[in-house]
Design a protein around this motif. Structure first.
Motif, mmCIF file in Angstrom:
data_model
loop_
_atom_site.group_PDB
_atom_site.id
_atom_site.type_symbol
_atom_site.label_atom_id
_atom_site.label_comp_id
_atom_site.label_asym_id
_atom_site.label_seq_id
_atom_site.Cartn_x
_atom_site.Cartn_y
_atom_site.Cartn_z
ATOM 1 N N LYS A 2 -52.396 81.167 34.436
ATOM 2 C CA LYS A 2 -51.523 80.008 34.486
ATOM 3 C C LYS A 2 -50.130 80.414 34.042
ATOM 4 O O LYS A 2 -49.971 81.179 33.083
ATOM 5 N N VAL A 3 -49.115 79.910 34.733
ATOM 6 C CA VAL A 3 -47.735 80.184 34.350
ATOM 7 C C VAL A 3 -47.381 79.325 33.146
ATOM 8 O O VAL A 3 -47.423 78.099 33.216
ATOM 9 N N GLU A 4 -47.048 79.953 32.010
ATOM 10 C CA GLU A 4 -46.690 79.231 30.798
ATOM 11 C C GLU A 4 -45.188 78.971 30.736
ATOM 12 O O GLU A 4 -44.748 77.884 30.364
ATOM 13 N N CYS A 5 -44.379 79.971 31.092
ATOM 14 C CA CYS A 5 -42.929 79.799 31.124
ATOM 15 C C CYS A 5 -42.332 80.884 32.008
ATOM 16 O O CYS A 5 -43.006 81.864 32.365
ATOM 17 N N SER A 38 -38.947 80.882 25.170
ATOM 18 C CA SER A 38 -38.682 79.626 24.469
ATOM 19 C C SER A 38 -39.892 79.111 23.707
ATOM 20 O O SER A 38 -41.018 79.590 23.875
ATOM 21 N N LEU A 53 -42.000 85.990 34.397
ATOM 22 C CA LEU A 53 -43.007 84.987 34.077
ATOM 23 C C LEU A 53 -43.842 85.425 32.883
ATOM 24 O O LEU A 53 -44.155 86.609 32.730
ATOM 25 N N GLN A 54 -44.209 84.455 32.054
ATOM 26 C CA GLN A 54 -45.216 84.686 31.027
ATOM 27 C C GLN A 54 -46.458 83.912 31.430
ATOM 28 O O GLN A 54 -46.411 82.696 31.607
ATOM 29 N N ARG A 102 -50.607 86.947 25.760
ATOM 30 C CA ARG A 102 -49.960 86.549 27.007
ATOM 31 C C ARG A 102 -49.605 87.788 27.825
ATOM 32 O O ARG A 102 -49.536 88.897 27.293
ATOM 33 N N GLU A 128 -42.790 76.360 22.230
ATOM 34 C CA GLU A 128 -43.922 75.774 22.944
ATOM 35 C C GLU A 128 -43.545 74.524 23.738
ATOM 36 O O GLU A 128 -44.222 74.175 24.702
ATOM 37 N N ASP A 129 -42.478 73.817 23.327
ATOM 38 C CA ASP A 129 -42.106 72.596 24.038
ATOM 39 C C ASP A 129 -41.181 72.860 25.220
ATOM 40 O O ASP A 129 -40.647 71.932 25.824
ATOM 41 N N SER A 130 -40.984 74.126 25.566
ATOM 42 C CA SER A 130 -40.122 74.477 26.692
ATOM 43 C C SER A 130 -40.828 75.495 27.574
ATOM 44 O O SER A 130 -41.672 76.258 27.112
ATOM 45 N N ASP A 131 -40.494 75.493 28.849
ATOM 46 C CA ASP A 131 -41.103 76.448 29.766
ATOM 47 C C ASP A 131 -40.061 77.414 30.329
ATOM 48 O O ASP A 131 -40.219 77.950 31.420
#
Length: 362
Positions: free
Chosen positions: A61-64, A100, A38-39, A23, A102-105
Motif C-alpha cells: 500500500k502506498v503510505e506517502c 511527513s 514512494l514509501q 517501510r 502520520e497525518d500527511s501523505d
C-alpha cells in the motif's frame, strides 16, 4: 516458492530501500514529467518475523509519496530520522527529502547538498549512517568523495585521492571506516580519523578495459577491526571476487556466475550479502532474473558457480511495449526474514519472494 507478492508501479524503479517501521521506499528514473518517490507499507506477512500462513491482504500500500524533477538513481534512508537522500543526473548534487508525519501523505524536498565542482560530474553514489550524527557519504569519482552532515549541510570529511577514477559504489563499514569501489574494480579503504590515508586492496583479475564492476558489503554499527564478512565485487561479465579486508593481498575466492553476456551497459549490476544467512549473496542486472549463491564452498579457481535459487518471476512477465524482456534493475534482502528478497524491474514490477530451500543448504 514459499511465498510471492507482486506489485505494479507506475514507472520503472532502479532502487529499493528499507526505511523505519519496515517501510519500503522506491523511486522512479528517467521520466521527463517527474519521478515518483514512494514509501510503501509491505503486506502484513512481511511485517512479522514469523510466517503467518494465509493472509487476506497480499498487496503493498502506498503510505506517502512525492515527485522529483530529476531521475532518482540512488536513494538512502538516513537511520534514526525521517529523512531520505537521493542522487541522480545531471550532476553530483544530492537532494534531501522529509517523510511527513502520520497525518500527511507527502514526501517533500527540504534541501539540496551542492558538492564542489558538481557541474559536469556524473551522479553521486551515496550511503548514510547516524552513529555520530546524520551523515551522508557521497561521490561520483575517487577524488570527489566526502562526508556531509545532512541537517547542517557541513562537510565533515574529504577523502585523500590517488586518482580520479569513476566510482561504482561506496559504503560505510562503520562510523570510522569507508569502502570505495571504482568502476574498474579498484577497491580502496579510507579512515575518517586519518584524512590522508587511502589503502588500496586487492586488484581485480585481468579483464577487458570495458568491463564494469560493482560492490557488495555489509554495514556495522560500531568501529572494530575490518569485518570478517568478505567484500564482494561483481563484474559485467559475471565474475565474482570475495576479499577479506583483514588480508587484502589475496583473493579469498573467485567464481563465475551463470549469467548471459552483458548488453550495451552495466548500469543495473547489483550484488548484495544476505543479512541473516551465512555466506549467501544475490546478484542481478543481467536479465530478468535474480541469482542466489552459497559462497561457503568457493575457492580461488574461478570456476562457474551453481546458484542455489533463481528467481524468474520478472522474466515471465513477458515483453513490454518495446518488445524487450524485462530487466531486473535492483534487488535487496529483507532485514529479518532469512530467505526473503525484494526485486524490481524496468517494466514497473516489484516482487517480494521467499523460496523453499532443501535441507543442508542456506
Amino acid at each position: 516458492y514459499r511465498d510471492l507478492h507482486t506489485f505494479e508501479l507506475q514507472a520503472p524503479t532502479r532502487l529499493i530501500e528499507w526505511a523505519r517501521g519496515n517501510r519500503v521506499c522506491v523511486a522512479g528514473y528517467g521520466q521527463s514529467d517527474g519521478n515518483e518517490i514512494l514509501q510503501l507499507i509491505p503486506p502484513p506477512t512481511l511485517l512479522t518475523k514469523e510466517t503467518q500462513g494465509l493472509c487476506p491482504e497480499r498487496d503493498f500500500k502506498v503510505e506517502c509519496g512525492g515527485f522529483s524533477e530529476r531521475p532518482v538513481y540512488s536513494l538512502k534512508y538516513v537511520p534514526d530520522t525521517s529523512l531520505l537522500v537521493t542522487s541522480g543526473p545531471p550532476n553530483s548534487s544530492l537532494q534531501v527529502w522529509q517523510v511527513s508525519a502520520e497525518d500527511s501523505d507527502i514526501i517533500k524536498s527540504v534541501s539540496t547538498l551542492a558538492t564542489e565542482n558538481c557541474t559536469g560530474q556524473s551522479w553521486a553514489k551515496i550511503d548514510t549512517i547516524s552513529a555520530r550524527a546524520p551523515w551522508v557519504l557521497h561521490g561520483s569519482r575517487l577524488d570527489r568523495v566526502q562526508i556531509t552532515e545532512v541537517e547542517s549541510r557541513k562537510s565533515v570529511y574529504t577523502a585523500a585521492s590517488r586518482g580520479s577514477g569513476e566510482l561504482s559504489g561506496l559504503a560505510f563499514l562503520d562510523c570510522n571506516t569507508l569502502l570505495l569501489c571504482c568502476a574498474t574494480g579498484r577497491l580502496c579503504l579510507a579512515d575518517v580519523r586519518q584524512p590522508q590515508s587511502l589503502v588500496e586492496a586487492t586488484p581485480v583479475p585481468p579483464a577487458p578495459c570495458s568491463e564494469h564492476w560493482c560492490l557488495g558489503s555489509r554495514h556495522r554499527a560500531q568501529p572494530s577491526e575490518p569485518s570478517s564478512q568478505p567484500v564482494a565485487r561483481l563484474s559485467s561479465r559475471g565474475l565474482l571476487t570475495l576479499t577479506d579486508l583483514r588480508k587484502t593481498s589475496d583473493f579469498l575466492a573467485l567464481a563465475k556466475a551463470r549469467v548471459p553476456s552483458p548488453g550495451s551497459g552495466a548500469e543495473f549490476l547489483c550484488v548484495s550479502w544476505a543479512p541473516a544467512l551465512e555466506g549467501c549473496l544475490a546478484i542481478s542486472g543481467f536479465d530478468g532474473t535474480v541469482h542466489v549463491y552459497d559462497t561457503q564452498s568457493w575457492d580461488s579457481s574461478g570456476r562457474e558457480a551453481e546458484p542455489i535459487f533463481v528467481h524468474k518471476g520478472h522474466a515471465f512477465g513477458g515483453a513490454g511495449g518495446s518488445g524487450e524482456l524485462p530487466l531486473v534493475t535492483v534487488h535487496t534482502w529483507h532485514l529479518q526474514k532469512p530467505r526473503t528478497l525484494l526485486s524490481a524491474a524496468n517494466d514497473g514490477s516489484l516482487h517480494v519472494w521467499d523460496w523453499v530451500q532443501p535441507c543442508g543448504k542456506c
